[in-house]
Design an enzyme around this catalytic site. Structure first.
Site, PDB file in Angstrom:
ATOM      1  N   LYS A 192      65.908  21.328  45.506  1.00  0.00           N
ATOM      2  CA  LYS A 192      66.378  22.471  46.146  1.00  0.00           C
ATOM      3  C   LYS A 192      66.231  23.516  44.736  1.00  0.00           C
ATOM      4  O   LYS A 192      67.678  23.356  44.074  1.00  0.00           O
ATOM      5  CB  LYS A 192      67.265  22.134  46.663  1.00  0.00           C
ATOM      6  CG  LYS A 192      67.234  23.538  48.059  1.00  0.00           C
ATOM      7  CD  LYS A 192      67.295  25.005  47.077  1.00  0.00           C
ATOM      8  CE  LYS A 192      68.704  25.669  46.979  1.00  0.00           C
ATOM      9  NZ  LYS A 192      68.963  26.566  46.227  1.00  0.00           N
ATOM     10  N   GLU A 267      77.749  19.093  37.513  1.00  0.00           N
ATOM     11  CA  GLU A 267      77.981  19.203  36.754  1.00  0.00           C
ATOM     12  C   GLU A 267      78.351  20.548  36.710  1.00  0.00           C
ATOM     13  O   GLU A 267      77.500  21.805  37.534  1.00  0.00           O
ATOM     14  CB  GLU A 267      77.085  19.479  35.944  1.00  0.00           C
ATOM     15  CG  GLU A 267      76.836  19.070  33.931  1.00  0.00           C
ATOM     16  CD  GLU A 267      76.065  20.575  34.033  1.00  0.00           C
ATOM     17  OE1 GLU A 267      77.048  21.744  34.174  1.00  0.00           O
ATOM     18  OE2 GLU A 267      75.062  20.405  33.499  1.00  0.00           O
ATOM     19  N   CYS A 301      76.652  26.781  31.214  1.00  0.00           N
ATOM     20  CA  CYS A 301      77.370  26.663  31.085  1.00  0.00           C
ATOM     21  C   CYS A 301      78.913  25.371  30.144  1.00  0.00           C
ATOM     22  O   CYS A 301      79.992  25.752  30.353  1.00  0.00           O
ATOM     23  CB  CYS A 301      77.749  25.609  32.521  1.00  0.00           C
ATOM     24  SG  CYS A 301      76.150  23.829  31.828  1.00  0.00           S
ATOM     25  N   GLU A 398      85.414  31.302  34.098  1.00  0.00           N
ATOM     26  CA  GLU A 398      84.002  31.428  33.721  1.00  0.00           C
ATOM     27  C   GLU A 398      83.127  32.694  33.625  1.00  0.00           C
ATOM     28  O   GLU A 398      82.866  33.226  35.016  1.00  0.00           O
ATOM     29  CB  GLU A 398      82.986  30.583  34.371  1.00  0.00           C
ATOM     30  CG  GLU A 398      81.784  30.575  33.112  1.00  0.00           C
ATOM     31  CD  GLU A 398      81.131  29.041  34.168  1.00  0.00           C
ATOM     32  OE1 GLU A 398      80.860  28.805  35.376  1.00  0.00           O
ATOM     33  OE2 GLU A 398      80.611  28.965  33.759  1.00  0.00           O
TER      34      GLU A 398
HETATM   35  P1  NAP Z   1      75.545  28.482  42.584  1.00  0.00           P
HETATM   36  O1  NAP Z   1      76.107  28.791  43.807  1.00  0.00           O
HETATM   37  O2  NAP Z   1      76.191  27.515  42.882  1.00  0.00           O
HETATM   38  O3  NAP Z   1      74.127  27.978  42.305  1.00  0.00           O
HETATM   39  C1  NAP Z   1      74.100  26.808  41.970  1.00  0.00           C
HETATM   40  C2  NAP Z   1      72.763  26.041  42.957  1.00  0.00           C
HETATM   41  O4  NAP Z   1      73.885  25.916  44.321  1.00  0.00           O
HETATM   42  C3  NAP Z   1      71.942  26.644  43.610  1.00  0.00           C
HETATM   43  O5  NAP Z   1      70.213  26.473  43.969  1.00  0.00           O
HETATM   44  C4  NAP Z   1      72.638  27.390  44.608  1.00  0.00           C
HETATM   45  O6  NAP Z   1      71.498  27.949  45.630  1.00  0.00           O
HETATM   46  C5  NAP Z   1      72.628  26.046  45.402  1.00  0.00           C
HETATM   47  N1  NAP Z   1      73.711  26.675  46.665  1.00  0.00           N
HETATM   48  C6  NAP Z   1      74.448  27.252  46.377  1.00  0.00           C
HETATM   49  N2  NAP Z   1      75.146  27.158  47.836  1.00  0.00           N
HETATM   50  C7  NAP Z   1      74.973  26.232  48.025  1.00  0.00           C
HETATM   51  C8  NAP Z   1      75.387  25.023  49.691  1.00  0.00           C
HETATM   52  N3  NAP Z   1      76.829  25.998  50.620  1.00  0.00           N
HETATM   53  N4  NAP Z   1      76.111  23.901  49.339  1.00  0.00           N
HETATM   54  C9  NAP Z   1      74.186  23.981  49.276  1.00  0.00           C
HETATM   55  N5  NAP Z   1      73.634  24.246  47.525  1.00  0.00           N
HETATM   56  C10 NAP Z   1      74.382  25.326  47.399  1.00  0.00           C
HETATM   57  O7  NAP Z   1      75.484  28.697  41.339  1.00  0.00           O
HETATM   58  P2  NAP Z   1      75.254  31.166  41.519  1.00  0.00           P
HETATM   59  O8  NAP Z   1      75.815  32.254  42.663  1.00  0.00           O
HETATM   60  O9  NAP Z   1      73.956  30.958  40.938  1.00  0.00           O
HETATM   61  O10 NAP Z   1      76.264  31.210  40.334  1.00  0.00           O
HETATM   62  C11 NAP Z   1      77.543  31.642  40.066  1.00  0.00           C
HETATM   63  C12 NAP Z   1      77.752  31.485  39.461  1.00  0.00           C
HETATM   64  O11 NAP Z   1      78.478  29.835  38.801  1.00  0.00           O
HETATM   65  C13 NAP Z   1      78.048  31.996  38.120  1.00  0.00           C
HETATM   66  O12 NAP Z   1      78.093  33.262  37.439  1.00  0.00           O
HETATM   67  C14 NAP Z   1      78.293  30.768  36.800  1.00  0.00           C
HETATM   68  O13 NAP Z   1      79.640  30.780  36.137  1.00  0.00           O
HETATM   69  C15 NAP Z   1      78.504  29.322  37.648  1.00  0.00           C
HETATM   70  N6  NAP Z   1      76.753  28.630  37.765  1.00  0.00           N
HETATM   71  C16 NAP Z   1      77.237  27.796  36.676  1.00  0.00           C
HETATM   72  C17 NAP Z   1      76.433  26.794  36.021  1.00  0.00           C
HETATM   73  C18 NAP Z   1      76.139  26.373  35.342  1.00  0.00           C
HETATM   74  O14 NAP Z   1      74.936  24.764  34.615  1.00  0.00           O
HETATM   75  N7  NAP Z   1      77.851  24.971  35.274  1.00  0.00           N
HETATM   76  C19 NAP Z   1      74.614  27.494  36.847  1.00  0.00           C
HETATM   77  C20 NAP Z   1      74.356  28.134  37.591  1.00  0.00           C
HETATM   78  C21 NAP Z   1      75.895  28.660  37.299  1.00  0.00           C
HETATM   79  P3  NAP Z   1      71.045  29.892  45.434  1.00  0.00           P
HETATM   80  O15 NAP Z   1      70.084  29.600  44.606  1.00  0.00           O
HETATM   81  O16 NAP Z   1      70.352  30.019  46.797  1.00  0.00           O
HETATM   82  O17 NAP Z   1      72.034  30.214  45.069  1.00  0.00           O
END
Ligand code: NAP
Ligand code: MG
Length: 495
Positions: A192, A267, A301, A398
């Site tokens: 996904k 991660e 990250c 973060e």
């Molecule tokens: P996120 O919501 O954690 O998204 C990561 C992945 O998880 C996406 O594919 C997302 O789908 C999916 N997802 C979201 N809610 C879910 C749920 N309830 N169950 C299963 N999968 C789910 O991250 P984001 O909202 O894009 O970013 C928010 C913050 O996360 C950033 O500002 C940053 O701080 C952090 N982040 C960290 C990393 C890392 O590499 N560790 C990467 C990205 C973001 P969708 O695409 O539909 O949301």
């Protein structure tokens, strides 16, 4: 702002973008069961880049069924490890052959400079597949001398059907980090991608079929986290879920996985300390500190977002990092002179802007940056904040943007505790010429990766992952393979 004319997008990319993209299920490209689609946005303009199928629970169900069939009884299940390895290698080759196309897709969908996608995202992804291809034939158990008339040995078997949920910061590379070890061990996958950046994973799906991956081994369901992602994490017939993203969603994944106690690797986020001692090579350390936070617009990250500098050289290093920030050319990733593109989305733009404002309101001072750029697309200035306090939001949370907080420290005795004063533990940097000091501090830091006199060095052979709330398990290296296998102990009476 970068000013050069945009580079020409190749026809293959334009055509790929013009065709509504479908889901990959059981080796076929299909519409979402609901018939719905969503838009992927170009963050440099805020305009629609491509239309993509919006998969949800029904599509996840079909994809998991296909992955189960492929795992239990398809050609993949019977294939020799050597043949499996050759297919994975071929995926790496095809990525290299199509490097320019993938770099453009990544730049348009994510916003990063084309020059970066060309030398980092795509080659690192290709290398990951090549590295993991070699492991396919080297996954071995052991014989174990046990008491009594028995022969005991272990087998390392693929864990089964794996759900993989990836973020938008390195869309292709995160797909590679996840797929490489899963395929090398013989698992099957439902992937996904992030809603903001689904395109390069879909193109990768085409290459995987071209490389000879049998139907159902890799299924790709684009859609939203709350629907498709949640259905995958909770699915009773998924054996493992591998997730990269926010710590907040990581916790939801753990809860969803509890239903069938599927294995989980995570991660997650970070707030990584980058520590500069006064005996460091200052030129190298300053450039390294800038790269640690500004690479990929801080959307890493492992970004070195807390810069700790020994007090005697604090002003000098802050000045050096700020000078580097001023030289950064912010602009669309497709402009030849751009060195920092837009943030990935409007949501991320508002989030980072909110942090900058919060920092300034709480009394931090921006030596450079602190504002947004232009009125189209999601651009912000690279930002260096000083006069911060450990309690401030910008120091604790973060940000996931090009914003670093710089703080002075007095001695090696205090710095390990300060650096570890976070709920995260993904990475850390140390800059010093004193090798004993570097190793001694490296041992004390609670971080999955410690870079000494370097930062953001990645290699398919080097494990990556987090302590504390930065995650569970490791990606890359042979550690990753272990997390895609089960160990079976077999015990045979021999007389
Ligand atoms: P996120 O919501 O954690 O998204 C990561 C992945 O998880 C996406 O594919 C997302 O789908 C999916 N997802 C979201 N809610 C879910 C749920 N309830 N169950 C299963 N999968 C789910 O991250 P984001 O909202 O894009 O970013 C928010 C913050 O996360 C950033 O500002 C940053 O701080 C952090 N982040 C960290 C990393 C890392 O590499 N560790 C990467 C990205 C973001 P969708 O695409 O539909 O949301
Ligand atoms: Mg996009």
């Amino acid at each position: 702002m970068a000013t050069a004319t945009p580079l020409q997008v190749h026809n293959v990319v334009t055509e790929f973008l013009a065709t509504p993209r479908k889901l990959l299920i059981d080796g076929k490209w299909v519409q979402a069961h609901s018939g719905k689609t969503f838009n992927s946005i170009d963050p440099a303009t805020g305009e629609v880049l491509a239309r993509v199928a919006e998969g949800d629970k029904a599509d996840i169900d079909l994809a998991v069924k296909a992955a189960r069939r492929a795992f239990e009884s398809g050609p993949w299940a019977k294939m020799s490890a050597s043949e499996r390895g050759r297919i994975i290698w071929k995926i790496g080759d095809l990525l290299q052959e199509n490097l320019e196309e993938f770099a453009e897709l990544e730049t348009l969908d994510n916003g990063k400079p084309l020059s970066v996608a060309r030398v980092a995202d795509v080659p690192l992804a290709a290398d990951l597949f090549h590295y993991m291809a070699g492991w396919a034939t080297k996954i071995e158990g052991s014989t174990i001398p046990i008491a009594g008339p028995f022969l005991a040995y272990t087998r390392r078997e693929p864990i089964g059907v794996v759900g993989q949920i990836i973020p938008w910061n390195f869309p292709l590379l995160m797909a590679a980090w996840k797929l490489g070890p899963a395929l090398a061990t013989g698992c099957t996958v439902v992937l996904k991608p992030a809603e903001q950046t689904p395109l390069s994973a879909l193109r990768l799906g085409e290459l995987a079929l071209e490389a000879g991956l049998p139907p159902g081994v890799l299924n790709i369901v684009t859609g939203f986290g709350e629907t498709a992602g949640a259905a995958l994490a909770a699915h009773p017939d998924v054996d493992k879920i591998a997730f990269t993203g926010s710590t907040e969603v990581g916790k939801l994944i753990v809860q969803a996985a509890a239903g069938n106690l599927k294995k989980v690797t995570l991660e997650l986020g970070g707030k990584s300390p980058n520590i500069v001692f006064d005996d460091a090579d200052l030129k190298q350390a300053t450039a390294g500190a800038a790269n640690a936070i500004f690479f990929n617009h801080g959307q890493c990250c492992c970004a070195g977002s807390r810069l700790f500098v020994e007090d005697k050289i604090f002003d000098k290093v802050v000045e050096g990092v700020s000078e580097s920030a001023k030289k950064i050319k912010v602009g669309p990733g497709m402009n030849a002179d751009t060195t920092m593109g837009p943030l990935v989305s409007e949501e991320q733009f508002n989030r980072v802007r909110g942090y900058m404002e919060a920092g300034l309101n709480e009394g931090a001072k921006a030596v450079v940056g602190g504002k947004t750029v232009g009125n189209r697309g999601y651009f912000v200035e690279p930002t260096v904040l000083v006069n911060t306090k450990p309690t401030m939001k910008v120091v604790r949370e973060e940000i996931f943007g090009p914003v670093v907080t710089a703080m002075p420290f007095k001695s090696i005795d205090e710095i390990a505790a300060e650096a570890n004063n976070t709920s995260y533990g993904l990475a850390a940097g140390i800059w010093t010429k004193d090798i004993a000091k570097a190793h001694s501090l490296a041992n004390k830091l609670k971080a999955g990766t410690v870079w000494i006199n370097c930062y953001n060095v990645f290699d398919a052979a080097m494990p990556f992952g987090g302590y504390k709330q930065s995650g569970w398990g490791r990606e890359m290296g042979k550690e990753a393979l272990e997390l895609y296998t089960e160990t079976k102990a077999v015990c045979v009476r021999i007389n």
